[in-house]
Design a protein around this motif. Structure first.
Motif, PDB file in Angstrom:
ATOM      1  N   ARG A 264       0.837  -1.210   0.000  1.00 53.75           N
ATOM      2  CA  ARG A 264       0.000   0.000   0.000  1.00 53.75           C
ATOM      3  C   ARG A 264       0.865   1.251   0.000  1.00 53.75           C
ATOM      4  NH1 ARG A 264      -2.189   3.678  -1.307  1.00 53.75           N
ATOM      5  NH2 ARG A 264      -3.884   4.846  -0.329  1.00 53.75           N
TER       6      ARG A 264
ATOM      7  N   ASP B  35       2.394   1.537  -3.416  1.00 52.34           N
ATOM      8  CA  ASP B  35       1.317   1.906  -4.336  1.00 52.34           C
ATOM      9  C   ASP B  35       0.979   3.392  -4.232  1.00 52.34           C
ATOM     10  OD1 ASP B  35      -0.886   0.814  -6.180  1.00 52.34           O
ATOM     11  OD2 ASP B  35      -2.058   1.895  -4.679  1.00 52.34           O
ATOM     12  N   LYS B  36       1.084   3.914  -3.016  1.00 49.09           N
ATOM     13  CA  LYS B  36       0.721   5.315  -2.789  1.00 49.09           C
ATOM     14  C   LYS B  36       1.755   6.281  -3.366  1.00 49.09           C
ATOM     15  CE  LYS B  36      -0.412   8.573   0.946  1.00 49.09           C
ATOM     16  NZ  LYS B  36      -1.652   9.037   0.305  1.00 49.09           N
TER      17      LYS B  36
ATOM     18  N   PHE C 128      -2.762  -8.392  -1.656  1.00 46.64           N
ATOM     19  CA  PHE C 128      -3.023  -6.977  -1.907  1.00 46.64           C
ATOM     20  C   PHE C 128      -3.118  -6.728  -3.415  1.00 46.64           C
ATOM     21  CE2 PHE C 128      -1.806  -2.666  -2.913  1.00 46.64           C
ATOM     22  CZ  PHE C 128      -2.447  -1.900  -1.962  1.00 46.64           C
TER      23      PHE C 128
ATOM     24  N   GLU D 236      -6.516  -5.404  -5.019  1.00 46.35           N
ATOM     25  CA  GLU D 236      -6.419  -4.001  -5.419  1.00 46.35           C
ATOM     26  C   GLU D 236      -6.365  -3.817  -6.926  1.00 46.35           C
ATOM     27  OE1 GLU D 236      -4.703  -0.044  -6.197  1.00 46.35           O
ATOM     28  OE2 GLU D 236      -3.812  -1.959  -6.721  1.00 46.35           O
TER      29      GLU D 236
END
Length: 271
Positions: free
Chosen positions: A94, A97-98, A233, A237
């Motif tokens: 995450r 990804d951010k 994930f 996602e």
């Protein structure tokens, strides 16, 4: 002869060769662009569903189940490393990804994620698939590293089964980069080059994963669970939403079922 030679290699070299294989399959998927300028969306959604099913099955049978078994053998609470590593894997992806600039296939450049940049669409597409391949390379590397650590629950057949499963699901990932680029006017060679580039990170991640668990044997259950969390994930996602974009829900779902069944068979039969 080749099998005997491979068995005698150090697990780090085995991890490197196994992840080179998964990279090669990504390149094969990207090579579809030499034959087709477009791929039927239903076929692509079925392939994406298949990839999701493989990753879900691999996350349990090849990663979480061995992690729990190893924790039990060490005398600790088996759920602690499994839950901790699993959540940390998701949190890590995450965070990446951010901040990592990337663009998921099928979306306009305006919907790119991560830090906003002026990078070309092709680079953003490659980075999106590369993000997926980091946990896959780690998973294969950790599986081979477990052999060097001498853990009884680790097996060469199981590690090979994981590499084969990851390789199978890498095919649509290469295709999902190269074909859209070809459709946008890129040459076949350039589309292929960008498609296969997304898999180059897997040998790097594989060697790092194998070396890490060999050097720090106690982290192995956490490392296996970490790779599982990172892969789940990616599935939730990215792969599942992308496979549903054109409303081919049943086709994508059946692809996922088939992928899960294939990976489960590989792991149970070979592991």
């Amino acid at each position: 002869m080749i099998v005997e030679w491979f068995v005698q290699l150090d697990p780090i070299y085995q991890a490197f060769l196994a992840t080179c294989f998964t990279w090669f399959v990504t390149a094969l998927g990207a090579a579809v662009v030499f034959v087709f300028k477009t791929v039927n969306r239903k076929v692509l959604d079925a392939m994406l569903g298949f990839a999701a099913g493989v990753m879900i099955a691999a996350s349990f049978w090849s990663l979480l189940a061995p992690a729990i078994e190893m924790a039990e053998e060490s005398g600790g609470a088996p759920w602690i490393p499994a839950v901790t590593g699993f959540l940390l894997g998701g949190i890590f992806l995450r965070i990446v990804d951010k901040f990592l600039p990337h663009l998921h296939p099928g979306f306009p450049k305006e919907e790119s994620e991560g830090i906003q940049t002026s990078w070309h669409r092709s680079i953003l597409l490659v980075l999106a698939i590369t993000l997926h391949n980091i946990p896959e390379g780690l998973a294969v590397g950790v599986a081979f590293g477990a052999l060097k650590a001498g853990l009884p629950s680790a097996s060469l057949a199981g590690a090979i089964a994981l590499a084969v499963g990851i390789g199978l699901q890498n095919f649509p990932e290469g295709t999902s980069v190269s074909v859209p680029l070809r459709r946008e006017g890129f040459s076949r060679w350039k589309s292929f080059w960008y498609g296969q580039m997304s898999g180059m990170v897997e040998p790097i991640a594989g060697v790092i994963g194998a070396a890490a668990v060999i050097i720090m044997k106690p982290i192995l259950p956490y490392a296996l669970s970490f790779a599982a969390g990172a892969m789940i994930f990616v599935v939730v996602e990215e792969l599942i939403p992308e496979s549903q974009m054109e409303k081919n829900t049943d086709i994508a779902t059946m692809g996922a079922m088939l992928g899960f069944a294939v990976m489960m068979t590989l792991d149970v039969a070979l592991g």
